[in-house]
Design an enzyme around this catalytic site. Sequence first.
Site, PDB file in Angstrom:
ATOM      1  N   HIS A 104       0.829  -1.210   0.000  1.00  0.00           N
ATOM      2  CA  HIS A 104       0.000   0.000   0.000  1.00  0.00           C
ATOM      3  C   HIS A 104       0.855   1.248   0.000  1.00  0.00           C
ATOM      4  O   HIS A 104       1.972   1.257   0.520  1.00  0.00           O
ATOM      5  CB  HIS A 104      -0.954   0.016   1.200  1.00  0.00           C
ATOM      6  CG  HIS A 104      -0.280  -0.190   2.516  1.00  0.00           C
ATOM      7  ND1 HIS A 104       0.074  -1.436   2.992  1.00  0.00           N
ATOM      8  CD2 HIS A 104       0.120   0.693   3.470  1.00  0.00           C
ATOM      9  CE1 HIS A 104       0.640  -1.314   4.170  1.00  0.00           C
ATOM     10  NE2 HIS A 104       0.708  -0.031   4.488  1.00  0.00           N
ATOM     11  N   HIS A 106       0.713   5.197   1.311  1.00  0.00           N
ATOM     12  CA  HIS A 106       0.031   6.192   2.133  1.00  0.00           C
ATOM     13  C   HIS A 106       0.129   7.538   1.410  1.00  0.00           C
ATOM     14  O   HIS A 106       1.215   7.936   0.974  1.00  0.00           O
ATOM     15  CB  HIS A 106       0.742   6.381   3.480  1.00  0.00           C
ATOM     16  CG  HIS A 106       0.740   5.191   4.372  1.00  0.00           C
ATOM     17  ND1 HIS A 106      -0.115   5.072   5.439  1.00  0.00           N
ATOM     18  CD2 HIS A 106       1.512   4.074   4.391  1.00  0.00           C
ATOM     19  CE1 HIS A 106       0.124   3.929   6.079  1.00  0.00           C
ATOM     20  NE2 HIS A 106       1.116   3.310   5.464  1.00  0.00           N
TER      21      HIS A 106
HETATM   22  P1  5GP Z   1       1.568   0.261   7.466  1.00  0.00           P
HETATM   23  O1  5GP Z   1       2.121   0.552   8.833  1.00  0.00           O
HETATM   24  O2  5GP Z   1       1.407  -1.220   7.218  1.00  0.00           O
HETATM   25  O3  5GP Z   1       2.343   0.961   6.385  1.00  0.00           O
HETATM   26  O4  5GP Z   1       0.144   0.935   7.429  1.00  0.00           O
HETATM   27  C1  5GP Z   1      -1.043   0.238   7.595  1.00  0.00           C
HETATM   28  C2  5GP Z   1      -2.144   1.263   7.718  1.00  0.00           C
HETATM   29  O5  5GP Z   1      -3.382   0.595   7.591  1.00  0.00           O
HETATM   30  C3  5GP Z   1      -2.168   2.008   9.060  1.00  0.00           C
HETATM   31  O6  5GP Z   1      -1.993   3.389   8.837  1.00  0.00           O
HETATM   32  C4  5GP Z   1      -3.539   1.667   9.635  1.00  0.00           C
HETATM   33  O7  5GP Z   1      -4.164   2.768  10.283  1.00  0.00           O
HETATM   34  C5  5GP Z   1      -4.320   1.230   8.406  1.00  0.00           C
HETATM   35  N1  5GP Z   1      -5.347   0.245   8.698  1.00  0.00           N
HETATM   36  C6  5GP Z   1      -5.189  -0.917   9.388  1.00  0.00           C
HETATM   37  N2  5GP Z   1      -6.348  -1.578   9.458  1.00  0.00           N
HETATM   38  C7  5GP Z   1      -7.256  -0.827   8.777  1.00  0.00           C
HETATM   39  C8  5GP Z   1      -8.648  -1.005   8.504  1.00  0.00           C
HETATM   40  O8  5GP Z   1      -9.296  -1.982   8.894  1.00  0.00           O
HETATM   41  N3  5GP Z   1      -9.250  -0.040   7.785  1.00  0.00           N
HETATM   42  C9  5GP Z   1      -8.577   1.056   7.325  1.00  0.00           C
HETATM   43  N4  5GP Z   1      -9.272   1.953   6.629  1.00  0.00           N
HETATM   44  N5  5GP Z   1      -7.270   1.253   7.564  1.00  0.00           N
HETATM   45  C10 5GP Z   1      -6.615   0.318   8.297  1.00  0.00           C
END
Ligand code: 5GP
Length: 143
Positions: A104, A106
């Site tokens: 993903h 951001h």
């Molecule tokens: P990472 O740390 O893996 O780069 O970011 C994962 C992101 O996914 C985090 O910013 C977290 O808030 C978001 N996230 C995790 N679970 C969910 C969810 O169930 N729904 C949404 N909309 N975002 C999520």
Amino acid sequence: MTLEVNSECVFCKIVAGDLPCHRVYSDDNVFGFLDIGPVSPGHVLVIPKRHFETLVDLPAELAATMGSVLPKMAKAVIESTGADGLNVLQNNGVCAGQVVNHAHFHLVPRVADDGLGYRWRAGKYEPGEAEKLCEQISAALAL
Ligand code: 5GP
Ligand code: ZN
């Protein structure tokens, strides 16, 4: 189109509609939705609909498709939030802060003095180190 999904993956569940989200974008390959824990209002996640764990795992064609969507997504986020700028963040691996193992991007809208900061400790190469790394990375790319 058959989608490759991971039944344990929260983002696959969101794409499938099995978990709710605030969707902002969807096409055949790419999905965009609000992060549930926004770093700033309008923080969007852009993901491939198919399950790939990290950037490294993305087929080049899908990565290109995602890349073609990012500018318009960034523009929409900036314009609709009134942001002055935006960070694109893409974490790969636990050590890099990846929590959800579905690749993903951001998109984090920024305004001046928003207090979010940006920590980047710039280093310095030892003599010969940059040349060696340059050779190694170029050679890996040629494989
Ligand atoms: P990472 O740390 O893996 O780069 O970011 C994962 C992101 O996914 C985090 O910013 C977290 O808030 C978001 N996230 C995790 N679970 C969910 C969810 O169930 N729904 C949404 N909309 N975002 C999520
Ligand atoms: Zn997934």
